[in-house]
Design a protein around this motif. Structure first.
Motif, PDB file in Angstrom:
ATOM      1  N   UNK A 474      55.638  47.836  11.681  1.00 33.58           N
ATOM      2  CA  UNK A 474      54.654  46.844  11.239  1.00 33.58           C
ATOM      3  C   UNK A 474      53.849  46.242  12.376  1.00 33.58           C
ATOM      4  N   UNK A 475      54.250  46.500  13.623  1.00 30.86           N
ATOM      5  CA  UNK A 475      53.627  45.827  14.760  1.00 30.86           C
ATOM      6  C   UNK A 475      52.835  46.777  15.659  1.00 30.86           C
ATOM      7  N   UNK A 476      52.613  48.006  15.211  1.00 33.88           N
ATOM      8  CA  UNK A 476      51.840  48.957  16.017  1.00 33.88           C
ATOM      9  C   UNK A 476      50.690  49.491  15.188  1.00 33.88           C
ATOM     10  N   UNK A 477      49.596  49.879  15.878  1.00 33.40           N
ATOM     11  CA  UNK A 477      48.417  50.306  15.133  1.00 33.40           C
ATOM     12  C   UNK A 477      48.549  51.752  14.669  1.00 33.40           C
ATOM     13  N   UNK A 478      47.828  52.049  13.605  1.00 34.22           N
ATOM     14  CA  UNK A 478      47.914  53.358  12.988  1.00 34.22           C
ATOM     15  C   UNK A 478      47.407  54.491  13.851  1.00 34.22           C
ATOM     16  N   UNK A 479      46.508  54.185  14.789  1.00 31.08           N
ATOM     17  CA  UNK A 479      45.973  55.233  15.663  1.00 31.08           C
ATOM     18  C   UNK A 479      47.079  55.817  16.530  1.00 31.08           C
ATOM     19  N   UNK A 480      47.915  54.940  17.090  1.00 35.67           N
ATOM     20  CA  UNK A 480      49.014  55.421  17.932  1.00 35.67           C
ATOM     21  C   UNK A 480      50.043  56.192  17.091  1.00 35.67           C
ATOM     22  N   UNK A 481      50.322  55.697  15.900  1.00 36.40           N
ATOM     23  CA  UNK A 481      51.263  56.411  15.026  1.00 36.40           C
ATOM     24  C   UNK A 481      50.724  57.797  14.692  1.00 36.40           C
ATOM     25  N   UNK A 482      49.432  57.872  14.386  1.00 36.58           N
ATOM     26  CA  UNK A 482      48.828  59.157  14.059  1.00 36.58           C
ATOM     27  C   UNK A 482      48.886  60.114  15.250  1.00 36.58           C
ATOM     28  N   UNK A 483      48.715  59.573  16.451  1.00 33.18           N
ATOM     29  CA  UNK A 483      48.753  60.410  17.658  1.00 33.18           C
ATOM     30  C   UNK A 483      50.128  61.047  17.842  1.00 33.18           C
ATOM     31  N   UNK A 484      51.177  60.264  17.608  1.00 26.63           N
ATOM     32  CA  UNK A 484      52.534  60.804  17.748  1.00 26.63           C
ATOM     33  C   UNK A 484      52.827  61.784  16.623  1.00 26.63           C
ATOM     34  N   UNK A 485      52.461  61.435  15.405  1.00 25.55           N
ATOM     35  CA  UNK A 485      52.706  62.343  14.274  1.00 25.55           C
ATOM     36  C   UNK A 485      52.002  63.684  14.478  1.00 25.55           C
ATOM     37  N   UNK A 486      50.797  63.654  15.047  1.00 26.56           N
ATOM     38  CA  UNK A 486      50.065  64.900  15.277  1.00 26.56           C
ATOM     39  C   UNK A 486      50.818  65.794  16.252  1.00 26.56           C
ATOM     40  N   UNK A 487      51.385  65.191  17.296  1.00 24.87           N
ATOM     41  CA  UNK A 487      52.152  65.994  18.262  1.00 24.87           C
ATOM     42  C   UNK A 487      53.435  66.532  17.639  1.00 24.87           C
ATOM     43  N   UNK A 488      54.089  65.730  16.851  1.00 26.82           N
ATOM     44  CA  UNK A 488      55.321  66.186  16.208  1.00 26.82           C
ATOM     45  C   UNK A 488      55.030  67.330  15.234  1.00 26.82           C
ATOM     46  N   UNK A 489      53.950  67.210  14.486  1.00 25.56           N
ATOM     47  CA  UNK A 489      53.570  68.299  13.581  1.00 25.56           C
ATOM     48  C   UNK A 489      53.243  69.566  14.363  1.00 25.56           C
ATOM     49  N   UNK A 490      52.548  69.400  15.483  1.00 23.21           N
ATOM     50  CA  UNK A 490      52.200  70.558  16.309  1.00 23.21           C
ATOM     51  C   UNK A 490      53.457  71.219  16.871  1.00 23.21           C
ATOM     52  N   UNK A 491      54.434  70.413  17.255  1.00 22.72           N
ATOM     53  CA  UNK A 491      55.708  70.950  17.738  1.00 22.72           C
ATOM     54  C   UNK A 491      56.350  71.857  16.692  1.00 22.72           C
ATOM     55  N   UNK A 492      56.406  71.370  15.482  1.00 22.34           N
ATOM     56  CA  UNK A 492      57.024  72.146  14.405  1.00 22.34           C
ATOM     57  C   UNK A 492      56.239  73.428  14.156  1.00 22.34           C
ATOM     58  N   UNK A 493      54.916  73.326  14.141  1.00 17.36           N
ATOM     59  CA  UNK A 493      54.091  74.511  13.890  1.00 17.36           C
ATOM     60  C   UNK A 493      54.277  75.571  14.972  1.00 17.36           C
ATOM     61  N   UNK A 494      54.295  75.123  16.227  1.00 25.11           N
ATOM     62  CA  UNK A 494      54.487  76.071  17.330  1.00 25.11           C
ATOM     63  C   UNK A 494      55.885  76.668  17.269  1.00 25.11           C
ATOM     64  N   UNK A 495      56.874  75.842  16.957  1.00 25.81           N
ATOM     65  CA  UNK A 495      58.250  76.349  16.845  1.00 25.81           C
ATOM     66  C   UNK A 495      58.364  77.383  15.729  1.00 25.81           C
ATOM     67  N   UNK A 496      57.662  77.168  14.624  1.00 27.36           N
ATOM     68  CA  UNK A 496      57.680  78.147  13.530  1.00 27.36           C
ATOM     69  C   UNK A 496      57.099  79.474  13.985  1.00 27.36           C
ATOM     70  N   UNK A 497      56.039  79.397  14.785  1.00 26.13           N
ATOM     71  CA  UNK A 497      55.424  80.621  15.297  1.00 26.13           C
ATOM     72  C   UNK A 497      56.379  81.370  16.224  1.00 26.13           C
ATOM     73  N   UNK A 498      57.040  80.627  17.111  1.00 27.19           N
ATOM     74  CA  UNK A 498      58.016  81.250  18.009  1.00 27.19           C
ATOM     75  C   UNK A 498      59.150  81.874  17.202  1.00 27.19           C
ATOM     76  N   UNK A 499      59.601  81.163  16.199  1.00 27.58           N
ATOM     77  CA  UNK A 499      60.709  81.654  15.371  1.00 27.58           C
ATOM     78  C   UNK A 499      60.351  82.955  14.661  1.00 27.58           C
TER      79      UNK A 499
END
Length: 585
Positions: A474-499
């Motif tokens: 509740x105390x952090x802005x959505x832009x920073x949350x979106x930035x982290x979520x984008x990296x986490x999603x990218x991690x999963x996508x790249x890991x799927x490709x490697x797999x």
């Protein structure tokens, strides 16, 4: 050289606010009766005093004096034994040990903070107690009741020390090639013969006995078994007997950690006792290794914290040049803290170190849940321990060395000479990337076993939990949350490709693992910064809150984008890495 001061405010903040230690402990009966936040604060304060007043003064002199090998005895630097006696008598070796055998029974999420303080104060000294605690952990998990009763109380009390004997000249990371042999004896013991190298704390004068955990092969067996081999035999009444065919061949002369005895150990039909099942030695040893790899990660973290303190104090005192745009005081020479490049280095060290501390506490929490929780919580925590242990070891030590080098750079030429002491941190920290499994091997284990080994099930579970927690912030802005979520999603996508490609491109994981681990580290650090920002408004110290805000902004502007670079490296694959024939190198 400036005295070390533990970052107690940040440690308390992580325990109490970010990771809600009091609530966690209250739900674990084995821990709840041992510790609450008042107890934890008292332990942290006492550990801070001991680290600053007893351990840190050993650091410089121990490095200059080093250890000596005389007449089959290893002599530690002056002052080590006296301080180790005080440290042991205070119960610090057995801080997280089993109360049944004389340990204090403290949770690991508290223990990691105590470990960090000790490593910040003196890397070399701290290793002796760390290896002892790890040996006790292994014995408790896999040893017989007879071995536990005979050895654990003496290890937890610090009267005896522990050592881990794995490596041989021809068998480094590939332990299948070890030659040490264990021959069964009529009394149920084994005669252990062979040589081991690079044995931290293999021998010393701090304790009256050293208990070796030795990997060896049984006759006619390709499997590896684990044996407890005391330097001095232990009689049935618990008293020490005679020598046991355990000797020091030599000590290693090293780049750093000169106060830590790194020994070549020889075993000549030494009496040993099987730990666990035959041919299951690596399973037993890796119980210890999970904790030890976290401990070595914390070595990197502790070095980074010490380096930051030294470099910041120097930057505030050292005058050189004038601030861009003119001196704020009208002086013809300003402290170097005004310069952008110096600030870049100091902010990088601190932003990475404070997020790294959060990773260490979270990993410690998962170890506690995996040990003390029930059913599904226990199982999930065990999966997270497996996922995070190679990251904690590799990312914390890689970034720890980066921090010590940046701190040295802040000192300029004065950082390269011994007078300031910062060059010792560089030398002492360098080994942390190598021992307990090199960081490249950690990365291969992470991507090859922990991420793709279960077809991303644990990674996806972990990422989903982080994203769920971010939705509650509740105390952090959505832009920073979106930035982290984008990296986490990218991690999963790249890991799927490697797999998907791992079977058709067998070199892919080996070639890309380090970059994937680094991408994971920078992304998860982004989450920890959000978690800290979400809780920091409750901090009573306004300066503390402002520091967190500035550091978080720097992290998101300057450091989180490094995850994108490392993911791009993984996407580039292994073709250019593997294409050149070996003979052309």
């Amino acid at each position: 050289m400036n005295p070390y001061q533990a970052p107690l405010a940040d440690m308390r903040f992580l325990l109490e606010q970010v990771f809600d230690a009091p609530n966690t402990w209250s739900q674990l009966p084995d821990i709840a009766e041992m510790v609450d936040m008042d107890t934890a604060n008292a332990i942290l304060e006492e550990a801070a005093k001991i680290s600053a007043q007893l351990i840190h003064p050993l650091n410089r002199a121990g490095d200059e004096q080093g250890v000596l090998h005389q007449d089959n005895c290893v002599i530690t630097p002056e002052g080590y034994k006296a301080v180790y006696d005080q440290y042991s008598q205070g119960g610090w070796v057995g801080l997280c040990g089993e109360p049944e055998f004389g340990g204090m029974g403290m949770p690991k999420m508290l223990g990691v903070l105590v470990d960090e303080m000790a490593y910040s104060a003196c890397n070399a000294f701290t290793l002796y107690g760390s290896l002892t605690a790890g040996a006790a952990l292994c014995i408790n998990a896999h040893g017989s009741e007879v071995l536990k009763q005979a050895y654990l109380p003496k290890l937890y009390s610090g009267e005896w020390a522990g050592a881990m004997d794995m490596t041989e000249p021809q068998a480094g990371s590939d332990l299948r090639n070890i030659r040490t042999r264990a021959v069964p004896q009529e009394d149920g013991s084994y005669a252990i013969s062979g040589s081991k190298i690079f044995i931290t704390g293999g021998d010393h004068d701090l304790t009256e006995n050293v208990i070796h955990l030795v990997l060896a092969k049984l006759p006619e067996s390709k499997g590896i078994s684990l044996f407890l081999v005391p330097k001095i035999t232990v009689n049935k009444d618990g008293c020490l007997g005679g020598t046991n065919g355990v000797s020091v061949g030599s000590i290693e002369h090293k780049m750093g950690l000169k106060g830590s005895a790194t020994c070549v150990m020889n075993f000549d039909e030494a009496k040993g006792y099987l730990i666990g099942e035959p041919n299951r030695g690596l399973v037993c040893m890796f119980t210890m290794m999970n904790y030890e790899r976290l401990a070595i990660g914390i070595q990197g973290l502790g070095s980074a914290q010490a380096a930051y303190q030294m470099a910041t104090d120097y930057a505030k005192e050292r005058s050189q040049g004038v601030a861009a745009g003119g001196s704020p005081t009208g002086s013809d020479s300003d402290p170097i803290i005004v310069h952008g490049d110096v600030r870049r280095m100091l902010l990088t060290i601190r932003a990475m170190t404070e997020a790294g501390r959060a990773l260490s506490v979270f990993t410690g929490k998962q170890l506690d849940l995996a040990k003390y929780a029930q059913d599904d919580v226990k199982a999930k925590a065990a999966r997270y321990v497996g996922l995070l242990t190679p990251v904690a070891k590799a990312f914390l030590t890689d970034r720890g060395l980066d921090a010590t080098i940046m701190a040295q750079q802040v000192f300029g030429g004065h950082g390269y000479i011994r007078e300031t002491g910062v060059e010792q941190l560089v030398r002492d920290t360098r080994i942390a990337q190598i021992y307990e499994g090199t960081n490249g091997i950690q990365a291969i284990d992470f991507l090859g076993r922990k991420v793709t080994g279960d077809n991303l099930a644990t990674l996806k579970e972990f990422v989903a939990e982080l994203k769920a927690q971010m939705r509650e912030f509740t105390q952090v802005d959505g832009v920073k949350i979106a930035a982290v979520c984008a990296r986490l999603d990218a991690l999963v996508n790249v890991a799927e490709s490697v797999n998907e490609q791992k079977l058709t491109q067998p070199a892919l994981i080996n070639a890309c693992a380090v970059d994937f681990l680094d991408a994971f580290g920078y992304s998860v650090y982004g989450f920890y910064w959000l978690a800290m920002l979400d809780k920091v408004p409750s901090a009573e110290d306004q300066n503390f809150a402002e520091q967190k805000a500035y550091l978080a902004k720097f992290y998101f502007d300057k450091l989180l984008p490094k995850a994108d670079y490392h993911l791009a490296q993984v996407r580039a694959g292994d073709v250019s890495t593997m294409a050149m024939p070996a003979e052309l190198f």
